[in-house]
Write an enzyme that holds these catalytic residues in place. Structure first.
Site, PDB file in Angstrom:
ATOM      1  N   LYS A   1      -7.203  -4.181  -6.294  1.00 28.45           N
ATOM      2  CA  LYS A   1      -6.996  -5.219  -7.302  1.00 28.45           C
ATOM      3  C   LYS A   1      -7.653  -6.545  -6.901  1.00 28.45           C
ATOM      4  CE  LYS A   1      -3.060  -7.086  -9.875  1.00 28.45           C
ATOM      5  NZ  LYS A   1      -1.602  -6.956  -9.989  1.00 28.45           N
TER       6      LYS A   1
ATOM      7  N   GLU B   1       1.565 -11.002 -15.683  1.00 29.30           N
ATOM      8  CA  GLU B   1       2.751 -10.500 -14.970  1.00 29.30           C
ATOM      9  C   GLU B   1       3.978 -11.410 -15.107  1.00 29.30           C
ATOM     10  OE1 GLU B   1       1.133  -9.799 -11.076  1.00 29.30           O
ATOM     11  OE2 GLU B   1      -0.092  -8.158 -11.826  1.00 29.30           O
TER      12      GLU B   1
ATOM     13  N   ASP C   1       6.750 -14.911  -7.453  1.00 28.52           N
ATOM     14  CA  ASP C   1       6.367 -13.512  -7.229  1.00 28.52           C
ATOM     15  C   ASP C   1       5.761 -13.327  -5.839  1.00 28.52           C
ATOM     16  OD1 ASP C   1       5.236 -10.985  -7.175  1.00 28.52           O
ATOM     17  OD2 ASP C   1       4.271 -11.128  -9.135  1.00 28.52           O
TER      18      ASP C   1
HETATM   19  P1  ADP Z   1       2.743  -5.722  -5.389  1.00 26.32           P
HETATM   20  O1  ADP Z   1       3.188  -6.498  -6.580  1.00 26.32           O
HETATM   21  O2  ADP Z   1       2.034  -6.550  -4.367  1.00 26.32           O
HETATM   22  O3  ADP Z   1       1.973  -4.481  -5.732  1.00 26.32           O
HETATM   23  P2  ADP Z   1       5.575  -5.139  -4.742  1.00 26.32           P
HETATM   24  O4  ADP Z   1       6.132  -6.147  -5.645  1.00 26.32           O
HETATM   25  O5  ADP Z   1       5.959  -3.727  -4.972  1.00 26.32           O
HETATM   26  O6  ADP Z   1       3.998  -5.179  -4.606  1.00 26.32           O
HETATM   27  O7  ADP Z   1       5.984  -5.564  -3.251  1.00 26.32           O
HETATM   28  C1  ADP Z   1       5.690  -4.781  -2.146  1.00 26.32           C
HETATM   29  C2  ADP Z   1       6.234  -5.480  -0.913  1.00 26.32           C
HETATM   30  O8  ADP Z   1       7.639  -5.608  -1.034  1.00 26.32           O
HETATM   31  C3  ADP Z   1       5.960  -4.734   0.381  1.00 26.32           C
HETATM   32  O9  ADP Z   1       5.497  -5.645   1.365  1.00 26.32           O
HETATM   33  C4  ADP Z   1       7.324  -4.193   0.765  1.00 26.32           C
HETATM   34  O10 ADP Z   1       7.503  -4.064   2.184  1.00 26.32           O
HETATM   35  C5  ADP Z   1       8.231  -5.274   0.211  1.00 26.32           C
HETATM   36  N1  ADP Z   1       9.601  -4.778   0.004  1.00 26.32           N
HETATM   37  C6  ADP Z   1       9.993  -3.727  -0.757  1.00 26.32           C
HETATM   38  N2  ADP Z   1      11.327  -3.539  -0.642  1.00 26.32           N
HETATM   39  C7  ADP Z   1      11.782  -4.492   0.211  1.00 26.32           C
HETATM   40  C8  ADP Z   1      13.068  -4.816   0.768  1.00 26.32           C
HETATM   41  N3  ADP Z   1      14.160  -4.109   0.450  1.00 26.32           N
HETATM   42  N4  ADP Z   1      13.142  -5.875   1.621  1.00 26.32           N
HETATM   43  C9  ADP Z   1      12.047  -6.592   1.948  1.00 26.32           C
HETATM   44  N5  ADP Z   1      10.811  -6.322   1.482  1.00 26.32           N
HETATM   45  C10 ADP Z   1      10.677  -5.289   0.624  1.00 26.32           C
HETATM   46 MG    MG Z   2       3.433  -7.236  -8.373  1.00 25.80          MG
END
Ligand code: ADP
Ligand code: MG
Length: 585
Positions: free
Chosen positions: A68, A161, A184
């Site tokens: 991305k 988003e 975010d």
């Molecule tokens: P993106 O929008 O960047 O694609 P996400 O919103 O899915 O990604 O975020 C992914 C991140 O969130 C990763 O770094 C993951 O380790 C972190 N994450 C997911 N669950 C938890 C949690 N329970 N506690 C802390 N960090 C988390």
């Molecule tokens: Mg995201």
């Protein structure tokens, strides 16, 4: 049917609006989140998601992550630092002798999501709403649209988003001209967007961020911490990547637990490591990273010409906002409690689904006005409250969880539906109960799905299904949303007043269940390994089990927890020895 898609830097999700509810779709293993990773093998079709992650450590040069950052970019622009080529040419990726465009890579992720959704629903899905960051320019939006078309979708709309997230939080029903900050923090990027509601539509007033700031950086800081605690001087590449993987797992666990043990079997020269790690330690390591979001938030506010006091809501988006430290930082930056009513890593996808439903005209007549006044859940083994739909969730809402049998051969399970904010089931209100029979099976093997759904009229439907037999029961409850204000206030006051004792009671109960499970299995293991363990070790393990039993009797939570930790540590080797013994015989 229009699918809603969050095409994320780290993770992607898809869902549809169905039967009056937005629902995210899971793969065959129950995962609603698909890692945005594509692996290009030397021959054959690319692999996407978890399968690609599995190959990544073997052949990192053939796997693509965070595409991305490149989509719609030209060489020399932000995000293309790793790519060589003539300045101003579209960024492409070279793997072996293949030249692949970012659109193609993204389209592989979208194809994967499409086929996941189609196999879930048993129909084809050709239309989609796809989300992009608010700061994406026309070229990036256009390239995302082309990726959707390459995957076989008609892209009905590209949505920002933060706007999608605000929709998922139900904020389109705030008063006109309300202002919302969307914080975010995902896997690799951070954005803060300020939105304003104008005639029911969100306008992005300002957005600021850092495309190189996210959960990955936190993982790295924690990996360094683990390395230091373990005394590893010069880690190899494999060790480094295993440390980072372990750091991520520990970080996610510590979002809800206070401490954990990082286990790294056979790390270096067959040495296995066990490093205890506390929430306070990882907070200290990650604070400098999280603190970097502060100035970006302030700048976005300034650009919008606002102060935090002008905001009506602050919402959290992105998996990293599950960290308690992030939540308290946000609270500090904006001087107010963020809205926690949605899953932060699912809200963008939910909003995309809702946007799809609005485009289809499905959402017009639904009176989307209410939130759940109190949490709804069921009683679990041990008498605790297990929340399924939290307080203040916008309705309609749907959520579920899998449960298993706590006792071997159990012939059924009593489901007690509860409402309230207290930790102990008995302090909450019972809305109804029923019994679901299941085929007797060994402990922990029955799979019972419990799903709560509240429709737009506030009617709660509880569906319980034994997944092995398909047997199911449904109960309908009318009083889940309509509760008098006085009753809600009394419940909230009670939960505040008893917060400490309630927490203690929960921790004690959880420790008690663990003790009741551990003591017999330790005795069992000792009996099996009888002649193989030195007498003094057996004696010391026995002493520790006695301490657990006596701590249990004393009802002292701290003592019981400590006794369990000591017993756990002392018996770590038993499991390995049991396995070794089994291999020999
Ligand atoms: P993106 O929008 O960047 O694609 P996400 O919103 O899915 O990604 O975020 C992914 C991140 O969130 C990763 O770094 C993951 O380790 C972190 N994450 C997911 N669950 C938890 C949690 N329970 N506690 C802390 N960090 C988390
Ligand atoms: Mg995201």
């Amino acid at each position: 049917m229009i699918a809603g898609i969050d095409l994320g830097t780290t993770n992607s999700l898809i869902g549809v609006y169905e039967g009056g509810f937005p629902s995210l779709l899971a793969d065959n293993d129950g995962n609603r989140i698909t890692p945005s990773v594509v692996f290009y093998p030397e021959e054959g079709e690319p692999l996407v998601g978890r399968e690609a992650v599995r190959f990544r450590s073997l052949q990192p040069e053939r796997s693509i992550t965070s595409v991305k950052r490149l989509i719609g970019r030209r060489i020399g622009e932000n995000g293309t630092e790793q790519i060589s080529g003539r300045k101003g040419a579209p960024a492409v990726i070279t793997i072996g002798d293949r030249v692949i465009t970012p659109e193609e890579v993204s389209s592989e992720i979208l194809k994967k999501l499409k086929s996941l959704a189609e196999s879930r629903l048993g129909t084809t899905i050709n239309r989609a709403v796809i989300t992009v960051p608010a700061y994406f320019n026309d070229a990036q939006r256009g390239a995302t649209r082309r990726a959707g078309e390459l995957a076989g979708f008609t892209v009905e709309r590209i949505v920002s988003e933060p706007t999608a997230a605000a929709l998922a939080y139900g904020l389109d029903r705030l008063a006109d001209r309300s202002k919302v900050a969307v914080y975010d923090l995902g896997g690799g990027t951070f954005d803060l967007s300020v939105l304003q509601l104008d005639n029911g539509v969100f306008q992005v007033l300002s957005t600021h961020g850092d495309t190189q700031l996210g959960g990955d950086d936190i993982d790295e800081a924690i990996a360094v911490l683990i390395r230091r605690k373990a005394g590893i001087k010069e880690p190899s590449i494999t060790v480094t990547s295993r440390l980072k993987e372990a750091a991520r797992t520990a970080k996610e666990i510590l979002s809800t637990a206070e401490m954990t043990v990082v286990r790294l079997p056979f790390l270096e020269e067959n040495k296995s490591l066990e490093i205890p790690l506390t929430r306070a330690e990882i907070d200290e390591a990650s604070a400098p990273i999280i603190r970097r979001t502060r100035s970006l938030c302030l700048r976005a506010l300034q650009d919008a010409g606002l102060e935090s006091a002008d905001l009506d809501q602050v919402i959290l988006v992105g998996g990293s906002t599950r960290m308690p430290l992030v939540r308290s930082f946000v609270k500090e930056i904006f001087g107010r409690e963020p809205n926690l009513s949605q899953h932060p890593d699912e809200s963008v996808a939910l909003g995309a689904i809702l946007q799809g439903a609005i485009l289809e005209g499905n959402l017009q007549n639904v009176a989307l006005l209410d939130v759940t006044p109190l949490s709804l859940g069921i009683e679990t083994f041990g008498g605790l409250m297990n929340v399924i739909i939290p307080r203040n969730t916008t309705i309609p809402a749907k959520a579920g969880e899998m449960f298993t049998n706590a006792i071997a051969g159990q012939g059924g399970m009593k489901i007690v539906i509860l409402q309230g904010e207290r930790e102990l089931a008995s302090d909450n209100w019972i809305l109804g109960s029923f019994e679901i029979p299941f085929s007797p099976s060994p402990k922990g093997t029955a799979r019972v799905g419990v799903q709560f759904s509240i429709d737009a009229d506030g009617i709660l439907q509880v569906l319980v299904r034994d997944t092995s037999t398909g047997a199911e029961k449904i109960l309908e409850i009318k009083s889940a949303v309509e509760v008098s204000d006085e009753a809600v206030e009394a419940m909230l006051a009670g939960s505040l007043e008893h917060a400490f004792e309630d927490m203690d009671a929960r921790i004690f109960t959880e420790a008690r269940l663990k003790a009741e499970e551990m003591t017999p299995s330790v005795h069992d293991a000792l009996a099996q390994l009888e002649s193989e363990i030195p007498e003094d070790e057996v004696a010391s393990i026995l002493r520790l089990t006695e301490e657990v039993t006596s701590a249990l009797g004393s009802k002292e939570t701290k003592r019981l927890k400590q006794a369990l930790i000591s017993l756990d540590e002392a018996t770590q080797g038993l499991a390995t020895r049991l396995v070794e013994k089994a291999m020999r015989t």
